[in-house]
Design a protein around this motif. Structure first.
Motif, PDB file in Angstrom:
ATOM      1  N   ALA A  95       5.928  -4.506  -5.735  1.00 43.73           N
ATOM      2  CA  ALA A  95       5.349  -3.171  -5.558  1.00 43.73           C
ATOM      3  C   ALA A  95       6.217  -2.092  -6.193  1.00 43.73           C
ATOM      4  CB  ALA A  95       5.155  -2.880  -4.074  1.00 43.73           C
ATOM      5  N   ALA A  96       7.485  -2.417  -6.463  1.00 50.15           N
ATOM      6  CA  ALA A  96       8.382  -1.457  -7.121  1.00 50.15           C
ATOM      7  C   ALA A  96       8.289  -1.530  -8.647  1.00 50.15           C
ATOM      8  CB  ALA A  96       9.824  -1.719  -6.689  1.00 50.15           C
ATOM      9  N   GLN A  97       7.693  -2.613  -9.161  1.00 48.62           N
ATOM     10  CA  GLN A  97       7.649  -2.822 -10.608  1.00 48.62           C
ATOM     11  C   GLN A  97       6.948  -1.706 -11.384  1.00 48.62           C
ATOM     12  OE1 GLN A  97       9.327  -5.289 -12.201  1.00 48.62           O
ATOM     13  NE2 GLN A  97       8.753  -4.205 -14.081  1.00 48.62           N
ATOM     14  N   PRO A  98       5.832  -1.148 -10.883  1.00 47.63           N
ATOM     15  CA  PRO A  98       5.176  -0.068 -11.634  1.00 47.63           C
ATOM     16  C   PRO A  98       6.089   1.125 -11.913  1.00 47.63           C
ATOM     17  CG  PRO A  98       3.693  -0.923  -9.966  1.00 47.63           C
ATOM     18  CD  PRO A  98       5.024  -1.555  -9.718  1.00 47.63           C
ATOM     19  N   PHE A  99       7.030   1.407 -11.021  1.00 49.46           N
ATOM     20  CA  PHE A  99       7.962   2.514 -11.250  1.00 49.46           C
ATOM     21  C   PHE A  99       8.867   2.194 -12.442  1.00 49.46           C
ATOM     22  CE2 PHE A  99       6.678   2.744  -6.850  1.00 49.46           C
ATOM     23  CZ  PHE A  99       6.492   4.095  -6.636  1.00 49.46           C
TER      24      PHE A  99
ATOM     25  N   LEU B 158       0.816  -1.215   0.000  1.00 49.72           N
ATOM     26  CA  LEU B 158       0.000   0.000   0.000  1.00 49.72           C
ATOM     27  C   LEU B 158       0.849   1.264   0.000  1.00 49.72           C
ATOM     28  CD1 LEU B 158      -2.885  -0.940   2.480  1.00 49.72           C
ATOM     29  CD2 LEU B 158      -3.028  -0.719  -0.004  1.00 49.72           C
ATOM     30  N   SER B 159       1.963   1.248   0.730  1.00 53.82           N
ATOM     31  CA  SER B 159       2.817   2.435   0.777  1.00 53.82           C
ATOM     32  C   SER B 159       3.468   2.689  -0.577  1.00 53.82           C
ATOM     33  CB  SER B 159       3.873   2.303   1.873  1.00 53.82           C
ATOM     34  OG  SER B 159       4.620   1.108   1.733  1.00 53.82           O
ATOM     35  N   ALA B 160       3.914   1.622  -1.240  1.00 57.41           N
ATOM     36  CA  ALA B 160       4.504   1.788  -2.571  1.00 57.41           C
ATOM     37  C   ALA B 160       3.456   2.255  -3.581  1.00 57.41           C
ATOM     38  CB  ALA B 160       5.137   0.479  -3.033  1.00 57.41           C
ATOM     39  N   HIS B 161       2.238   1.723  -3.462  1.00 62.18           N
ATOM     40  CA  HIS B 161       1.152   2.134  -4.367  1.00 62.18           C
ATOM     41  C   HIS B 161       0.838   3.615  -4.191  1.00 62.18           C
ATOM     42  CE1 HIS B 161      -2.468   1.838  -6.800  1.00 62.18           C
ATOM     43  NE2 HIS B 161      -3.150   2.401  -5.816  1.00 62.18           N
ATOM     44  N   LEU B 162       0.856   4.088  -2.950  1.00 62.90           N
ATOM     45  CA  LEU B 162       0.610   5.499  -2.681  1.00 62.90           C
ATOM     46  C   LEU B 162       1.672   6.369  -3.344  1.00 62.90           C
ATOM     47  CD1 LEU B 162      -0.747   7.871  -1.300  1.00 62.90           C
ATOM     48  CD2 LEU B 162       0.387   7.211   0.844  1.00 62.90           C
ATOM     49  N   LEU B 163       2.923   5.972  -3.238  1.00 63.58           N
ATOM     50  CA  LEU B 163       4.003   6.726  -3.884  1.00 63.58           C
ATOM     51  C   LEU B 163       3.818   6.752  -5.405  1.00 63.58           C
ATOM     52  CD1 LEU B 163       7.018   5.314  -1.845  1.00 63.58           C
ATOM     53  CD2 LEU B 163       6.155   7.655  -1.731  1.00 63.58           C
ATOM     54  N   TYR B 164       3.463   5.614  -5.949  1.00 66.27           N
ATOM     55  CA  TYR B 164       3.296   5.496  -7.403  1.00 66.27           C
ATOM     56  C   TYR B 164       2.148   6.369  -7.908  1.00 66.27           C
ATOM     57  CZ  TYR B 164       2.032   3.398 -11.892  1.00 66.27           C
ATOM     58  OH  TYR B 164       1.712   3.204 -13.210  1.00 66.27           O
ATOM     59  N   THR B 165       0.988   6.274  -7.278  1.00 69.33           N
ATOM     60  CA  THR B 165      -0.163   7.060  -7.739  1.00 69.33           C
ATOM     61  C   THR B 165       0.082   8.553  -7.543  1.00 69.33           C
ATOM     62  OG1 THR B 165      -1.259   6.737  -5.588  1.00 69.33           O
ATOM     63  CG2 THR B 165      -1.846   5.217  -7.371  1.00 69.33           C
ATOM     64  N   SER B 166       0.766   8.924  -6.475  1.00 65.57           N
ATOM     65  CA  SER B 166       1.076  10.332  -6.231  1.00 65.57           C
ATOM     66  C   SER B 166       2.043  10.863  -7.280  1.00 65.57           C
ATOM     67  CB  SER B 166       1.671  10.513  -4.836  1.00 65.57           C
ATOM     68  OG  SER B 166       0.781  10.068  -3.835  1.00 65.57           O
ATOM     69  N   LEU B 167       2.981  10.036  -7.664  1.00 63.70           N
ATOM     70  CA  LEU B 167       3.944  10.422  -8.698  1.00 63.70           C
ATOM     71  C   LEU B 167       3.250  10.615 -10.043  1.00 63.70           C
ATOM     72  CD1 LEU B 167       7.044  10.844  -8.843  1.00 63.70           C
ATOM     73  CD2 LEU B 167       7.223   8.469  -9.606  1.00 63.70           C
TER      74      LEU B 167
ATOM     75  N   ILE C  72      11.389   4.520 -14.952  1.00 67.24           N
ATOM     76  CA  ILE C  72      12.234   5.013 -13.866  1.00 67.24           C
ATOM     77  C   ILE C  72      13.228   3.925 -13.480  1.00 67.24           C
ATOM     78  CG2 ILE C  72      12.251   5.772 -11.453  1.00 67.24           C
ATOM     79  CD1 ILE C  72       9.335   6.771 -11.968  1.00 67.24           C
ATOM     80  N   ARG C  73      14.498   4.300 -13.378  1.00 67.04           N
ATOM     81  CA  ARG C  73      15.503   3.316 -12.950  1.00 67.04           C
ATOM     82  C   ARG C  73      15.146   2.849 -11.540  1.00 67.04           C
ATOM     83  NH1 ARG C  73      20.329   3.580 -10.210  1.00 67.04           N
ATOM     84  NH2 ARG C  73      20.266   5.858 -10.115  1.00 67.04           N
TER      85      ARG C  73
END
Length: 304
Positions: A151-155, A93-102, A160-161
């Motif tokens: 959870a890092a894959q969407p970035f 959930l925390s990674a998803h929040l970062l991704y959607t915010s980005l 994004i590196r």
């Protein structure tokens, strides 16, 4: 103008040391926190709420890099069903929040660096040396780390590196893995756990923070890296060395496995199982560990 690193989990053991290193190296740091704190010259605090999926916009907009350390402590409480769910969801959930915010802010970052753990190879004993190419294990530790890294894959999909740091047992002064062990060993009551043959891949906090720094600086770094010393440290050897640094020889027998299992349930695997890991991929980039020897590292961690 200083480049800005946005850190989740920035007030924890690793986060505090990493913040200090980044500032010393000329970066500014933004830290996501649940409670607003006073900004300093080079550290800025922003509110986030994972359950409500909220982040202050400015935190994302000013970030040049994101280092994602946040997640429920896997060793803090027994692994009940509810606790397991919290461990898994806190990372996703925390990674998803970062991704959607980005995505929402249309901001661009140079790299996304996520914490992971050598637990991805499973709570298994054996002599095999685990490399980053090995298949993850299907036990709770393995599945937790798989979801963490997924959870890092969407970035990465955004171009994004993306770097994943598979961390071993972190040792440092006054905190980390040694914090719970030291009181017992200083009372001269230290002993190996179970068979004592389980491997303990470890890393000094200073080296770990330097690895994170390398991950944002080095454009060649992408994918997963094992952040642990490649040696043959078993629980038996670790216990003997720690007792020696505390000034005595172990005199107690190993703590029986069944007692640890009775006390901790499934979480006992954290203490009774362990695998060796290879850091060759990291060293191939030219990274050199400053703390490579167990006894010297323990002395450093126990020095004032």
């Amino acid at each position: 103008m200083r480049k800005n690193v946005l850190i989740t989990g920035g007030t924890g053991f690793v986060g505090r040391h990493l913040t200090a290193l980044l500032i010393a190296k000329g970066y500014s740091v933004s830290i996501l926190t649940r409670n607003k704190k006073e900004n300093t010259e080079n550290v800025f605090y922003y509110i986030w709420d994972i359950e409500k999926q909220f982040i202050e916009d400015e935190a994302i907009q000013k970030a040049d890099y994101i280092i994602h350390l946040a997640g429920e402590n896997i060793a803090a409480k027994p692994w009940t069903k509810k606790r397991k769910e919290a461990i898994l969801s806190s990372r996703a959930l925390s990674a998803h929040l970062l991704y959607t915010s980005l995505q929402k802010s249309n901001s661009k970052i140079e790299a996304f660096v996520s914490a992971s753990a050598v637990g991805i190879y499973g709570a298994i004993n054996g002599r095999a040396i685990c490399t980053e190419e090995m298949q993850p294990a299907n036990d709770f530790l393995g599945l937790t780390c798989q979801k963490w890294e997924a959870a890092a894959q969407p970035f990465e999909n955004l171009g994004i590196r993306t770097v994943k740091i598979r961390t071993g047992l972190v040792m440092g002064k006054g905190d980390g893995f040694l914090k719970k062990l030291l009181p017992v060993f200083k009372l001269r009551l230290g002993a190996a756990l179970g068979s004592g043959t389980q491997y303990m891949p470890w890393v000094h906090i200073e080296d770990l923070c330097r690895i994170y720094l390398e991950a944002i600086k080095n454009p060649e770094m992408h994918g997963a890296y094992n952040a642990a010393i490649t040696d043959n440290t078993t629980n038996q050897l670790f216990s003997v060395k720690l007792a020696k640094v505390c000034g005595y020889k172990i005199w107690l027998p190993n703590v029986p496995s069944f007692l640890i299992q009775f006390a901790l349930g499934e979480m006992s695997k954290l203490l009774l199982k362990g695998r060796r890991v290879s850091n060759a991929k990291l060293q191939a980039l030219g990274f050199q560990f400053d703390h490579k020897y167990l006894e010297a590292t323990l002395k450093d961690c126990l020095s004032q």
